[in-house]
Write an enzyme that holds these catalytic residues in place. Sequence first.
Site, PDB file in Angstrom:
ATOM      1  N   PRO A  62       0.820  -1.211   0.000  1.00  0.00           N
ATOM      2  CA  PRO A  62       0.000   0.000   0.000  1.00  0.00           C
ATOM      3  C   PRO A  62       0.854   1.261   0.000  1.00  0.00           C
ATOM      4  O   PRO A  62       1.872   1.339   0.689  1.00  0.00           O
ATOM      5  CB  PRO A  62      -0.818  -0.117   1.287  1.00  0.00           C
ATOM      6  CG  PRO A  62      -0.143  -1.130   2.126  1.00  0.00           C
ATOM      7  CD  PRO A  62       0.685  -1.989   1.231  1.00  0.00           C
ATOM      8  N   HIS A  63       0.439   2.209  -0.828  1.00  0.00           N
ATOM      9  CA  HIS A  63       1.121   3.499  -0.911  1.00  0.00           C
ATOM     10  C   HIS A  63       0.100   4.540  -1.337  1.00  0.00           C
ATOM     11  O   HIS A  63      -0.996   4.193  -1.763  1.00  0.00           O
ATOM     12  CB  HIS A  63       2.306   3.438  -1.878  1.00  0.00           C
ATOM     13  CG  HIS A  63       1.964   2.894  -3.231  1.00  0.00           C
ATOM     14  ND1 HIS A  63       1.685   1.550  -3.443  1.00  0.00           N
ATOM     15  CD2 HIS A  63       1.833   3.488  -4.432  1.00  0.00           C
ATOM     16  CE1 HIS A  63       1.416   1.363  -4.733  1.00  0.00           C
ATOM     17  NE2 HIS A  63       1.481   2.522  -5.346  1.00  0.00           N
ATOM     18  N   GLY A  64       0.456   5.782  -1.187  1.00  0.00           N
ATOM     19  CA  GLY A  64      -0.501   6.855  -1.426  1.00  0.00           C
ATOM     20  C   GLY A  64      -0.747   7.158  -2.892  1.00  0.00           C
ATOM     21  O   GLY A  64      -0.046   6.673  -3.778  1.00  0.00           O
TER      22      GLY A  64
END
Length: 143
Positions: A62-64
Amino acid sequence: MINMLKKENILLNEKVATKEEAVKKAGQMLVDQGAVEPAYIDSMLEREKVVSTFMGNGLAIPHGTDEGKSSIIKSGLSLVQVPGGVDFDGNEAKVILGIAGKDGEHLDMLQKIAVLFSEEENADKVIHSSSADEIIALFEEEL
């Protein structure tokens, strides 16, 4: 890049009920290490709504979103080990690797992590590791 993964950024044997809970844990560690502002966690959750960050071999990264980049203070990594697995849109994730990259550094990190986890043996070592030191050693050895 490698020195971004430290003992305090690794949670072992976690139990999480949902993908959102897993992402929040990974994001909160990024906040705690001073890599991102709290708003980055919302950005990570937003990305999951658009596209799953499940990569295969039990790994989710997960990353922005692009909009979330303004919440990044410095590059950082966090790792949440979930041996029991958590559902990521029909796939079972056992390692949640939160990532924040400043100035495109995350692209290099993502590539190296993808190579590491492309070998099932490496993925299994991280999934079943009983210590943060073992995980750090594997990352240093492979990256």
